[in-house]
Design an enzyme around this catalytic site. Sequence first.
Site, PDB file in Angstrom:
ATOM      1  N   ASP A   1       0.829  -1.209   0.000  1.00 15.59           N
ATOM      2  CA  ASP A   1       0.000   0.000   0.000  1.00 15.59           C
ATOM      3  C   ASP A   1       0.867   1.265   0.000  1.00 15.59           C
ATOM      4  O   ASP A   1       1.964   1.282   0.560  1.00 15.59           O
ATOM      5  CB  ASP A   1      -0.909  -0.016   1.237  1.00 15.59           C
ATOM      6  CG  ASP A   1      -2.058   0.968   1.095  1.00 15.59           C
ATOM      7  OD1 ASP A   1      -2.364   1.387  -0.033  1.00 15.59           O
ATOM      8  OD2 ASP A   1      -2.655   1.327   2.135  1.00 15.59           O
TER       9      ASP A   1
ATOM     10  N   ASN B   1     -10.718  -2.991  -6.218  1.00 17.46           N
ATOM     11  CA  ASN B   1      -9.917  -2.046  -7.011  1.00 17.46           C
ATOM     12  C   ASN B   1     -10.556  -1.702  -8.358  1.00 17.46           C
ATOM     13  O   ASN B   1     -10.149  -0.737  -9.013  1.00 17.46           O
ATOM     14  CB  ASN B   1      -8.486  -2.557  -7.220  1.00 17.46           C
ATOM     15  CG  ASN B   1      -7.628  -2.491  -5.980  1.00 17.46           C
ATOM     16  OD1 ASN B   1      -6.704  -3.289  -5.812  1.00 17.46           O
ATOM     17  ND2 ASN B   1      -7.905  -1.549  -5.074  1.00 17.46           N
TER      18      ASN B   1
HETATM   19  C1  FPP Z   1      -2.081   0.067  -3.275  1.00 19.78           C
HETATM   20  O1  FPP Z   1      -1.585   1.387  -3.291  1.00 19.78           O
HETATM   21  C2  FPP Z   1      -1.532  -0.650  -4.395  1.00 19.78           C
HETATM   22  C3  FPP Z   1      -2.276  -1.227  -5.365  1.00 19.78           C
HETATM   23  C4  FPP Z   1      -3.742  -1.202  -5.416  1.00 19.78           C
HETATM   24  C5  FPP Z   1      -1.618  -1.901  -6.500  1.00 19.78           C
HETATM   25  C6  FPP Z   1      -0.426  -2.715  -6.124  1.00 19.78           C
HETATM   26  C7  FPP Z   1       0.311  -2.982  -7.363  1.00 19.78           C
HETATM   27  C8  FPP Z   1       1.631  -2.832  -7.519  1.00 19.78           C
HETATM   28  C9  FPP Z   1       2.571  -2.511  -6.442  1.00 19.78           C
HETATM   29  C10 FPP Z   1       2.218  -3.122  -8.823  1.00 19.78           C
HETATM   30  C11 FPP Z   1       2.539  -4.572  -8.725  1.00 19.78           C
HETATM   31  C12 FPP Z   1       3.071  -5.031  -9.915  1.00 19.78           C
HETATM   32  C13 FPP Z   1       3.238  -6.324 -10.200  1.00 19.78           C
HETATM   33  C14 FPP Z   1       4.072  -6.584 -11.336  1.00 19.78           C
HETATM   34  C15 FPP Z   1       2.610  -7.437  -9.443  1.00 19.78           C
HETATM   35  P1  FPP Z   1      -2.611   2.578  -3.463  1.00 19.78           P
HETATM   36  O2  FPP Z   1      -2.701   2.905  -4.892  1.00 19.78           O
HETATM   37  O3  FPP Z   1      -3.921   2.213  -2.830  1.00 19.78           O
HETATM   38  O4  FPP Z   1      -1.884   3.682  -2.655  1.00 19.78           O
HETATM   39  P2  FPP Z   1      -2.572   4.838  -1.797  1.00 19.78           P
HETATM   40  O5  FPP Z   1      -3.185   4.173  -0.592  1.00 19.78           O
HETATM   41  O6  FPP Z   1      -1.424   5.697  -1.428  1.00 19.78           O
HETATM   42  O7  FPP Z   1      -3.571   5.509  -2.672  1.00 19.78           O
END
Ligand code: FPP
Length: 236
Positions: A18, A66
């Site tokens: 996250d 998501n």
């Molecule tokens: C949460 O951060 C992250 C996600 C919903 C996506 C996770 C995906 C990746 C790290 C890319 C992974 C790639 C591969 C190749 C598996 P957020 O967007 O909710 O962050 P925030 O809470 O700061 O908004």
Amino acid sequence: MDIDSKFIVPDHVAIIMDGNGRWATGRGMPRGFGHKKGAEAFRRTVDACIEMSVPFVTFYAFSTENWKRPKSEINILFDLFESYLDEFADIHKRNARIIFIGDIGALSEKLVNKINDCVRLTENNTGTAVTIAVNYGGHAEIVNAVKGIIIDELTFSDIDERVFERYLYTAELPPVDLLIRTGGDKRVSNFLLWQLAYAELVFLDVFWPDFTKEDLIEAFRRYSTKERRFGSIKSK
Ligand code: FPP
């Protein structure tokens, strides 16, 4: 479990990656840039797990919730998954196994084909099992298991906890020992609800794109200090 002088390597580590969005917006960059950097942190962490011979590591890459994000952000995430799958020969060379959990059937045909190729190529590897949860939700997983049981016409007396587990996406994985969540929030967000029953939970303030091998080891150190009683009492 491998016991190092400083920390224990858990059998199964689960990670909620996250903080990509906040990492990017805090730098005046679009959220997609945070995901790109998050994918780099994912690669680093897979490498670190392979180096430390972590038997099982499971990443929460995309949840059933998501889909509520803007289409443009969803497309960026799926492009990143695809690019990663294009590199799976490297994972295979290192004897690691790739497993996917979640409702994969709902993804594009192209991505499903790549996922299947990657899973098939690596399925007999004996090193770190890297599980990627895509279109995954803990509630959906449990409902899906119940449906599987109904399809197989199991009866009341057929069902116990071990049988139920065989209908979860994670049938071939052990229970989670350690859950790590980056980004500062302290919740499990519908991730591995059944499998986390006795997991130790480590919440880190670092945003996922900044996550390093040192942070992973710090989580292992905290895990190593916990006495796991599994509902029992302290052994003498
Ligand atoms: C949460 O951060 C992250 C996600 C919903 C996506 C996770 C995906 C990746 C790290 C890319 C992974 C790639 C591969 C190749 C598996 P957020 O967007 O909710 O962050 P925030 O809470 O700061 O908004």
